[in-house]
Design a protein around this motif. Structure first.
Motif, PDB file in Angstrom:
ATOM      1  N   ALA A 185      53.718  31.964  59.583  1.00 14.54           N
ATOM      2  CA  ALA A 185      53.961  33.410  59.578  1.00 14.54           C
ATOM      3  C   ALA A 185      54.415  33.879  58.202  1.00 14.54           C
ATOM      4  CB  ALA A 185      55.009  33.771  60.632  1.00 14.54           C
ATOM      5  N   GLN A 186      55.207  33.055  57.522  1.00 18.62           N
ATOM      6  CA  GLN A 186      55.679  33.437  56.186  1.00 18.62           C
ATOM      7  C   GLN A 186      54.539  33.414  55.170  1.00 18.62           C
ATOM      8  OE1 GLN A 186      59.791  32.184  54.983  1.00 18.62           O
ATOM      9  NE2 GLN A 186      59.571  30.781  56.709  1.00 18.62           N
ATOM     10  N   VAL A 187      53.649  32.434  55.297  1.00 16.92           N
ATOM     11  CA  VAL A 187      52.474  32.425  54.418  1.00 16.92           C
ATOM     12  C   VAL A 187      51.622  33.660  54.692  1.00 16.92           C
ATOM     13  CG1 VAL A 187      50.350  31.200  53.789  1.00 16.92           C
ATOM     14  CG2 VAL A 187      52.445  29.900  54.263  1.00 16.92           C
ATOM     15  N   TYR A 188      51.412  33.947  55.961  1.00 11.03           N
ATOM     16  CA  TYR A 188      50.637  35.121  56.370  1.00 11.03           C
ATOM     17  C   TYR A 188      51.222  36.399  55.750  1.00 11.03           C
ATOM     18  CZ  TYR A 188      48.672  38.606  59.624  1.00 11.03           C
ATOM     19  OH  TYR A 188      48.061  39.694  60.181  1.00 11.03           O
ATOM     20  N   ASP A 189      52.537  36.529  55.783  1.00 13.09           N
ATOM     21  CA  ASP A 189      53.190  37.731  55.258  1.00 13.09           C
ATOM     22  C   ASP A 189      53.063  37.853  53.744  1.00 13.09           C
ATOM     23  OD1 ASP A 189      53.962  38.558  57.772  1.00 13.09           O
ATOM     24  OD2 ASP A 189      55.972  37.704  57.641  1.00 13.09           O
ATOM     25  N   LYS A 190      52.865  36.741  53.067  1.00 10.83           N
ATOM     26  CA  LYS A 190      52.760  36.763  51.606  1.00 10.83           C
ATOM     27  C   LYS A 190      51.348  37.096  51.127  1.00 10.83           C
ATOM     28  CE  LYS A 190      56.529  33.435  50.817  1.00 10.83           C
ATOM     29  NZ  LYS A 190      57.387  34.312  49.988  1.00 10.83           N
ATOM     30  N   VAL A 191      50.361  36.955  52.010  1.00 12.35           N
ATOM     31  CA  VAL A 191      48.980  37.260  51.635  1.00 12.35           C
ATOM     32  C   VAL A 191      48.779  38.774  51.657  1.00 12.35           C
ATOM     33  CG1 VAL A 191      46.551  37.021  52.314  1.00 12.35           C
ATOM     34  CG2 VAL A 191      48.108  35.070  52.516  1.00 12.35           C
ATOM     35  N   PRO A 192      48.247  39.361  50.587  1.00  7.16           N
ATOM     36  CA  PRO A 192      48.000  40.807  50.579  1.00  7.16           C
ATOM     37  C   PRO A 192      47.176  41.239  51.782  1.00  7.16           C
ATOM     38  CG  PRO A 192      47.726  39.920  48.381  1.00  7.16           C
ATOM     39  CD  PRO A 192      47.905  38.739  49.287  1.00  7.16           C
ATOM     40  N   SER A 193      47.598  42.310  52.420  1.00  8.38           N
ATOM     41  CA  SER A 193      46.982  42.742  53.677  1.00  8.38           C
ATOM     42  C   SER A 193      45.497  43.053  53.541  1.00  8.38           C
ATOM     43  CB  SER A 193      47.723  43.961  54.228  1.00  8.38           C
ATOM     44  OG  SER A 193      47.688  45.031  53.293  1.00  8.38           O
ATOM     45  N   TYR A 204      43.243  41.360  52.333  1.00  8.63           N
ATOM     46  CA  TYR A 204      42.420  40.167  52.547  1.00  8.63           C
ATOM     47  C   TYR A 204      42.392  39.715  54.004  1.00  8.63           C
ATOM     48  CZ  TYR A 204      42.652  39.616  47.441  1.00  8.63           C
ATOM     49  OH  TYR A 204      42.555  39.814  46.090  1.00  8.63           O
ATOM     50  N   LEU A 205      43.411  40.093  54.754  1.00  4.55           N
ATOM     51  CA  LEU A 205      43.558  39.602  56.119  1.00  4.55           C
ATOM     52  C   LEU A 205      42.463  40.151  57.034  1.00  4.55           C
ATOM     53  CD1 LEU A 205      47.440  39.945  56.416  1.00  4.55           C
ATOM     54  CD2 LEU A 205      46.142  37.838  56.118  1.00  4.55           C
ATOM     55  N   GLU A 250      44.380  38.963  66.050  1.00  5.07           N
ATOM     56  CA  GLU A 250      43.084  39.259  65.433  1.00  5.07           C
ATOM     57  C   GLU A 250      42.964  38.568  64.078  1.00  5.07           C
ATOM     58  OE1 GLU A 250      40.346  40.610  66.407  1.00  5.07           O
ATOM     59  OE2 GLU A 250      41.057  41.223  68.381  1.00  5.07           O
ATOM     60  N   THR A 251      43.746  39.022  63.108  1.00  6.39           N
ATOM     61  CA  THR A 251      43.718  38.383  61.798  1.00  6.39           C
ATOM     62  C   THR A 251      44.467  37.049  61.832  1.00  6.39           C
ATOM     63  OG1 THR A 251      45.686  39.595  61.066  1.00  6.39           O
ATOM     64  CG2 THR A 251      43.556  40.591  60.606  1.00  6.39           C
ATOM     65  N   TRP A 252      45.312  36.874  62.840  1.00  8.18           N
ATOM     66  CA  TRP A 252      45.919  35.572  63.136  1.00  8.18           C
ATOM     67  C   TRP A 252      45.763  35.332  64.631  1.00  8.18           C
ATOM     68  CZ3 TRP A 252      51.829  34.184  62.416  1.00  8.18           C
ATOM     69  CH2 TRP A 252      52.045  32.865  62.874  1.00  8.18           C
ATOM     70  N   ARG A 253      44.868  34.426  64.966  1.00  6.55           N
ATOM     71  CA  ARG A 253      44.562  34.148  66.364  1.00  6.55           C
ATOM     72  C   ARG A 253      45.113  32.787  66.783  1.00  6.55           C
ATOM     73  NH1 ARG A 253      38.263  36.299  66.910  1.00  6.55           N
ATOM     74  NH2 ARG A 253      38.432  37.907  65.295  1.00  6.55           N
ATOM     75  N   MET A 254      45.349  32.665  68.073  1.00  2.00           N
ATOM     76  CA  MET A 254      45.718  31.380  68.652  1.00  2.00           C
ATOM     77  C   MET A 254      44.650  31.019  69.672  1.00  2.00           C
ATOM     78  SD  MET A 254      49.854  31.346  68.851  1.00  2.00           S
ATOM     79  CE  MET A 254      50.789  31.647  67.334  1.00  2.00           C
ATOM     80  N   ALA A 255      44.237  29.757  69.661  1.00  2.00           N
ATOM     81  CA  ALA A 255      43.092  29.365  70.489  1.00  2.00           C
ATOM     82  C   ALA A 255      43.256  27.933  71.004  1.00  2.00           C
ATOM     83  CB  ALA A 255      41.800  29.480  69.680  1.00  2.00           C
ATOM     84  N   ARG A 256      42.459  27.616  71.999  1.00  2.00           N
ATOM     85  CA  ARG A 256      42.387  26.247  72.501  1.00  2.00           C
ATOM     86  C   ARG A 256      40.928  25.813  72.513  1.00  2.00           C
ATOM     87  NH1 ARG A 256      43.033  26.496  79.139  1.00  2.00           N
ATOM     88  NH2 ARG A 256      41.366  28.014  79.533  1.00  2.00           N
TER      89      ARG A 256
END
Length: 210
Positions: A93-101, A103-104, A137-143
């Protein structure tokens, strides 16, 4: 005196020989541990993400081609984990927050994959994502429901998962970075948040990881 000198020379030769063997055996000191060597081999081999069916937190089913022309930043977890997985996802989540929006979702997607598909159904994953402010969406969880497909992915990416009798798993953890063509290009230390974010941002902005 001569005997002592011979002993000194012999010791020196043994040390040099051992040094050379260690250098060769660790690939020039770049692989001090089996895990480091494993990661290095993965990065060198650049394995392709196999053809598997992902089912995400919204119940949608698709292959990795869903993210064609995008980088994919991946973790492997199971939601019942009370040790490393919460830290792994929190750091993600912290890496995600550091990426400019900008690009997400356009140039990169974050994807957490459960290796416990029996318990981690879409409803469970959808609830779990909220603990880490994943938008689904830009961060999904899957199985991956098919065990053979799941095993093929874990094996190809060097993810070690060992179940115990209590429904838990011993497993290794890292950030996995897949390129726009579906090949694994990097395995990053999940505890090095700033370094992982820097690698991702450089890749997005400059096309390189440096």
């Amino acid at each position: 005196m001569i005997k002592n000198r011979h002993n000194t020379i012999s010791l020196f030769l043994v040390l040099v020989f051992g040094f050379v063997l260690f250098f060769i055996g660790t690939d020039g000191f770049s692989a001090f541990t089996a895990e480091t060597a494993r990661v290095k081999q993965l990065i060198d081999d650049k394995p392709k993400f196999p053809e598997v069916t992902l089912e995400d937190n919204k119940g949608r089913k698709y292959s990795i081609s869903e993210f064609e022309d995008k980088y994919v930043f991946i973790t492997f977890l199971y939601t019942s984990c009370t040790t490393v997985c919460p830290e792994l996802e929190y750091n993600m989540a912290q890496v995600y927050d550091k990426v400019p929006s900008k690009y997400l979702g356009e140039d990169i997607v974050f994807l957490s994959i459960s290796f416990d598909p029996e318990r981690d159904d879409p409803a469970t994953l959808n609830k779990y994502k909220d603990f880490f402010n994943s938008d689904g969406e830009t961060w999904r969880m899957a199985r991956i429901s098919d065990q053979a497909e799941l095993k093929s992915l874990l094996d190809r990416f060097g993810v070690i998962v060992i179940p115990d009798e209590y429904g838990n798993f011993a497993h290794n953890s890292a950030f996995y970075l897949v390129d726009k063509k579906g090949s694994l290009i990097n395995v990053l230390d999940y505890k090095e948040i700033d370094e992982a974010a820097k690698t991702v941002i450089n890749l997005l902005e400059n096309g390189t990881e440096e």
